[in-house]
Scaffold this motif. Structure first.
Motif, PDB file in Angstrom:
ATOM      1  N   GLU A   1       0.823  -1.207   0.000  1.00 49.64           N
ATOM      2  CA  GLU A   1       0.000   0.000   0.000  1.00 49.64           C
ATOM      3  C   GLU A   1       0.859   1.260   0.000  1.00 49.64           C
ATOM      4  O   GLU A   1       0.524   2.269  -0.605  1.00 49.64           O
TER       5      GLU A   1
ATOM      6  N   GLU B   1       0.519  13.442  -2.280  1.00 50.35           N
ATOM      7  CA  GLU B   1       1.106  13.002  -3.540  1.00 50.35           C
ATOM      8  C   GLU B   1       2.572  13.411  -3.605  1.00 50.35           C
ATOM      9  O   GLU B   1       2.912  14.562  -3.314  1.00 50.35           O
TER      10      GLU B   1
ATOM     11  N   GLU C   1       1.030   2.676 -13.412  1.00 50.69           N
ATOM     12  CA  GLU C   1      -0.179   2.263 -12.708  1.00 50.69           C
ATOM     13  C   GLU C   1      -1.109   3.470 -12.623  1.00 50.69           C
ATOM     14  O   GLU C   1      -0.922   4.347 -11.782  1.00 50.69           O
ATOM     15  N   ARG C   2      -2.115   3.502 -13.467  1.00 51.41           N
ATOM     16  CA  ARG C   2      -2.913   4.711 -13.658  1.00 51.41           C
ATOM     17  C   ARG C   2      -3.636   5.161 -12.401  1.00 51.41           C
ATOM     18  O   ARG C   2      -3.880   6.353 -12.225  1.00 51.41           O
ATOM     19  N   ASN C   3      -4.031   4.257 -11.535  1.00 50.89           N
ATOM     20  CA  ASN C   3      -4.730   4.654 -10.309  1.00 50.89           C
ATOM     21  C   ASN C   3      -3.782   5.150  -9.221  1.00 50.89           C
ATOM     22  O   ASN C   3      -4.216   5.730  -8.233  1.00 50.89           O
ATOM     23  N   GLN C   4      -2.493   4.875  -9.416  1.00 47.91           N
ATOM     24  CA  GLN C   4      -1.511   5.184  -8.398  1.00 47.91           C
ATOM     25  C   GLN C   4      -0.469   6.177  -8.878  1.00 47.91           C
ATOM     26  O   GLN C   4       0.095   6.942  -8.098  1.00 47.91           O
ATOM     27  N   GLU C   5      -0.217   6.199 -10.199  1.00 41.47           N
ATOM     28  CA  GLU C   5       0.869   6.996 -10.757  1.00 41.47           C
ATOM     29  C   GLU C   5       0.356   7.826 -11.930  1.00 41.47           C
ATOM     30  O   GLU C   5      -0.646   7.488 -12.563  1.00 41.47           O
ATOM     31  N   ALA C   6       1.066   8.898 -12.208  1.00 37.26           N
ATOM     32  CA  ALA C   6       0.680   9.769 -13.326  1.00 37.26           C
ATOM     33  C   ALA C   6       1.921  10.460 -13.857  1.00 37.26           C
ATOM     34  O   ALA C   6       2.932  10.605 -13.153  1.00 37.26           O
TER      35      ALA C   6
ATOM     36  N   ARG D   1       2.954  10.211  -7.803  1.00 39.71           N
ATOM     37  CA  ARG D   1       2.304   9.006  -7.290  1.00 39.71           C
ATOM     38  C   ARG D   1       1.682   9.301  -5.940  1.00 39.71           C
ATOM     39  O   ARG D   1       2.125  10.172  -5.194  1.00 39.71           O
ATOM     40  N   ARG D   2       0.619   8.574  -5.672  1.00 37.64           N
ATOM     41  CA  ARG D   2      -0.035   8.714  -4.377  1.00 37.64           C
ATOM     42  C   ARG D   2       0.875   8.152  -3.286  1.00 37.64           C
ATOM     43  O   ARG D   2       1.614   7.185  -3.512  1.00 37.64           O
TER      44      ARG D   2
ATOM     45  N   ARG E   1      -1.577   3.583  -1.968  1.00 39.35           N
ATOM     46  CA  ARG E   1      -2.382   3.139  -3.103  1.00 39.35           C
ATOM     47  C   ARG E   1      -3.879   3.306  -2.853  1.00 39.35           C
ATOM     48  O   ARG E   1      -4.645   3.572  -3.771  1.00 39.35           O
TER      49      ARG E   1
ATOM     50  N   GLY F   1      -8.203   7.706  -1.873  1.00 43.85           N
ATOM     51  CA  GLY F   1      -9.284   7.933  -2.827  1.00 43.85           C
ATOM     52  C   GLY F   1      -9.568   9.387  -3.097  1.00 43.85           C
ATOM     53  O   GLY F   1     -10.663   9.728  -3.544  1.00 43.85           O
TER      54      GLY F   1
END
Length: 862
Positions: A280, A551, A569-574, A589-590, A593, A596
């Protein structure tokens, strides 16, 4: 999304067609002013201006009205009304506060379809002129939004302006306050006649005034896309007959059901394993060095934490370095600035988990940023919702995270860059940025510390920015020392806390800073985690999943980003281009993980709500200097070990380079000096110097350039009271064998041992300006080790340091400290009445009670 939008539309329309007040006869302006009385607004007929022409009384007309509530300054309202040709007011529909400036008086209203204009008057005078275009807001504000979000924006525009299409707002801020302003709309232009004959002419089709451009500057209107849940809640809550109380009850009930469900589920299901919790966090414990004790020289990282529960899992409380990599910024040559771990703080809820990130404020500085919607200052202006679009700032951007509660929930103070948006509230837990990039935590004092009608004391000059939230959660090991009865989400008077996402920020006993984010937390569980982390002062920040998150960021020049070792990882990284700045690329990245929070990556873009952000401080040694292909051992590599660096960050660094590829035999020795770690005069406590720059003797009194240390920056400029003098390096003679330059962070770069052309190239490799040549016999740079021991940069035998040498004395100011440490702990009967006073964020138009008068304005605690 469609269900949420439909609910918001129905609620908004229900508010729009609420029952009208009794009809009023008379002159239409006087009648409309009188009809606003039952709405709690006082207006003069002269302050009423109809936007639309008279009709048969069947259609609604729009009017702008300057009106005040009670004894407050006037605001500008847009009023929907049905007015008969005789002037009789048949009904009043929506009444919308367009200006929302609790600390300013709106004056000089002028209206000519489709425009309206007004001046903003404060105690200093007229500070701004605003032109409104009722044909609709600028479509560029939401150009990149989806169709559904554009629909949502129309609902928000309706609540903000009384028009679904919104208004284009052009606010021109005056260069200096004016004593008065007379406004007129003529031939499609706004004419503003100010005191002493000054005049501004504004063409709505242009940004700059066509006349008097030096007198006023356009403040550009910006918008940020909100998070879905936050938008829906705010939209419903803003309806006058709903308000915050039902929302609080609904949220508290929902969180209660969720908590009961989790307890039932985890009574039969296993909780997360150590590997799952480590996953996580997004770090590989096996591949990262773990630290059980701090480096004795640096005092960093902190010692591992003792788990709170007896049945702890592997890795709990163990600090793991968040170092470098494609998503995390790190100072070159310095130890990791961030570490992370997890704790389980609630014995009754073994599934409750809390994640921590700690940083060293000697390496990392904090600042706050106002959102595009809130909080607003006394003139009704919010912020731009993004960190400064400055390349140097963005390249140091390391992280962003949520602030405190919305201003609606308590009006806790906020100030940004010496600008007060919400005044500091007494007894509030405060995080502040001090001058020089230091951070401070503390309780804001009251002007009436023993009770009565006290307010927060004025913001001291030392405080650049601040953010407040409630009272302190943990202070010197004591949980809730002010005995606060309410810690968010639960309705007032509720005995059961809400178990939800909560966040916090604290200053530790070792002067480090920790951010907390946890699931299914009560405020007491958050407090226990703060105590386990050795917090000396802990602040409860925002809560609930959609609003709260942290972030990490790494910003580089486009094309220079490090390679990714795995698919994104699109939900975690950009990743992507930095909005609004050409040539910069970001990765984010968050922190966890499971976070929300909405609109990830959130803090590189614009945000409607305020937030905090972290920048790496420009400390030594910095990036190594480029070496020739046939590099010698150590060429261009900074050395800090073995220098008299009296603590961390380091005051000195040294290396050597061969700056001329055509002449590899030319060697230039280089030293850097951190202006934040030295002073040019002995400190009050005494002590010897750590080093010295010895210019040629005697110094030339007629030299055109001088070296100074000003505001934690070295400066080379003509005049002043220089510590050393010289001549411009460009054009200097071949006898000049040493020079100094200053880089963009104010760090001094000293070079020696070569002709001026090679010295200039060496300074350029260190990203320093060409600077000042030191011409004459034997310039040198020395390191002083105490007890008379001296080492020279050129490694020659030392000689006595002359009296004209520029000595560098060690300077070690605290990077983190307590703010207002002497504020006492007082009982609720003293602090609560002062904190519950509300000045802005309340229901502006209250429902009419059966007696026909508005109910009293709420002054209850959030």
């Amino acid at each position: 999304m469609r269900i949420v939008l439909a609910s918001a539309v129905m609620a908004t329309l229900a508010g729009a067609f609420a029952a009208p007040p009794p009809a009023v006869r008379g002159d239409e302006k006087a009648a409309l002013a009188a009809a606003l009385g039952p709405r709690g607004l006082a207006a003069r007929p002269a302050d009423v201006a109809f936007l639309t022409r008279p009709n048969a009384g069947l259609e609604r007309r729009l009017a702008f009205v300057l009106a005040r509530r009670r004894s407050e300054p006037r605001d500008l309202y847009l009023v929907e009304a049905r007015v008969a040709p005789t002037g009789r007011v048949l009904s009043i529909g929506d009444v919308t506060n367009v200006s929302r400036s609790i600390g300013a008086d709106e004056t000089s209203l002028t209206v000519r379809f489709p425009f309206a204009a007004y001046a903003t008057l404060t105690d200093a005078g007229v500070v701004a002129v605003t032109l409104l275009d009722t044909t609709g807001e600028d479509p560029e504000l939401t150009r990149d939004w989806s169709g559904l979000w554009k629909l949502a924006n129309r609902i928000t525009s309706y609540q903000d302006t009384g028009l679904f299409r919104g208004m284009r707002r052009r606010r021109y801020e005056l260069a200096s306050p004016a004593g008065s302003a007379r406004l007129a709309l003529r031939a499609g232009k706004l004419h503003a006649d100010l005191a002493r004959g000054a005049r501004i002419v504004i063409d709505p089709r242009r940004d700059a005034p066509t006349h008097g451009a030096e007198l006023a500057t356009l403040r550009r209107e910006v918008k940020a896309q909100p998070g879905l849940i936050g938008w829906a809640v705010d939209t419903v809550r803003a309806i006058s007959w709903v308000g915050p109380e039902p929302i609080e009850w609904l949220e508290h009930t929902a969180f209660g059901f969720l908590d009961a469900g989790k307890q039932a589920y985890y009574s039969v299901a296993p909780t997360e394993s150590a590997a799952e919790l480590q996953h996580e966090l997004g770090v590989d414990a096996a591949g990262t060095a773990l630290t059980s004790a701090p480096n004795p020289e640096l005092g960093w990282p902190p010692a591992n934490l003792r788990p709170i529960l007896r049945d702890h899992v592997d890795g709990e409380g163990v600090w793991v370095a968040v170092a470098g990599g494609p998503f995390t910024a790190q100072n070159p040559g310095a130890p990791p600035a961030f570490y992370t771990t997890f704790l389980r703080p609630d014995a009754d809820r073994a599934y409750t988990r809390l994640f921590l990130t700690v940083w060293d404020p000697r390496q990392v500085e904090l600042d706050v940023r106002a959102g595009t919607r809130e909080p607003e200052d006394e003139t009704g202006v919010a912020g731009d919702g993004q960190i400064p679009r400055d390349r140097d700032v963005l390249l140091r951007f390391a992280a962003g995270f949520n602030g405190g509660f919305q201003a609606l929930h308590g009006e806790y103070g906020m100030g940004q860059n010496d600008r007060v948006l919400l005044p500091p509230k007494p007894w509030s837990a405060t995080v502040a940025r001090l001058r020089g990039g230091r951070i401070a935590f503390g309780t804001w004092p009251s002007t009436s510390p023993t009770g009565g009608q006290g307010v927060g004391v004025p913001v001291p000059h030392e405080v650049e920015s601040y953010r407040q939230n409630m009272t302190v959660l943990v202070q010197d090991g004591v949980v809730d020392p002010y005995r606060r009865p309410w810690w968010g989400t639960a309705p007032e008077g509720s005995s059961e806390p809400a178990y939800t996402v909560r966040t916090g920020l604290c200053l530790t006993e070792q002067k480090f800073v920790v951010y907390f984010w946890g699931l299914s937390l009560s405020h007491l569980a958050l407090a226990e985690a703060m105590r386990a982390a050795h917090c000396s002062y802990g602040v409860h920040l925002d809560m609930n999943a959609g609003h709260s998150g942290f972030e990490y960021y790494r910003v580089t020049e486009a094309g220079r980003q490090p390679p990714l070792e795995h698919p994104l990882e699109r939900n975690q990284e950009a990743e992507g281009e930095v909005p609004g700045v050409d040539g910069l690329f970001f990765r984010a990245r968050r922190m966890v993980r499971g976070m929300g929070h909405m609109n990830f990556p959130r803090y590189i873009r614009r945000d409607p709500r305020d937030f905090m952000y972290l920048l790496l401080k420009p400390i030594l040694p910095g990036e190594n200097l480029p070496a020739l292909p046939s590099a010698r051992p150590g060429e261009g590599e900074w050395i800090v070990e073995g220098l008299p660096n009296d603590g961390f960050p380091w005051a000195f660094a040294r290396t050597f380079v061969r700056p001329d590829p055509s002449d590899p035999s030319t060697v230039v020795r280089v030293a850097k000096v951190d202006p934040r770690r030295v002073r040019l005069a002995p400190p009050d406590a005494g002590g010897g110097s750590l080093g010295a720059l010895v210019p040629p003797a005697p110094p030339a009194t007629s030299s055109p350039l001088g070296l100074e240390l000003m505001d934690d920056r070295f400066v080379i400029a003509p005049g002043g009271s220089p510590a050393a003098t010289g001549v411009p390096l460009r054009g200097a003679g071949a006898s000049c064998q040493a020079a100094v330059g200053v880089d963009s962070n104010g760090i001094l770069v000293y070079v020696e041992g070569a002709p001026p052309e090679s010295l200039a190239r060496a300074l350029a490799l260190a990203h320093a300006e060409p600077g000042m040549a030191l011409c004459g016999p034997e310039p040198r740079f020395e390191f002083h080790f105490g007890e008379g021991r001296v080492g020279r940069l050129d490694e020659r035998a030392p000689s006595p340091t002359p009296s004209h040498a520029v000595r560098f004395y060690g300077w070690d100011p605290p990077a983190a400290e307590r703010l207002f440490p002497d504020v006492p702990i007082v009982p609720p009967m003293i602090w609560f009445p002062q904190q519950k006073v509300r000045i802005r964020y309340f229901h502006e138009l209250q429902p009419i009670n059966p007696a026909g008068a508005p109910r009293p304005l709420s002054t209850q605690a959030p």
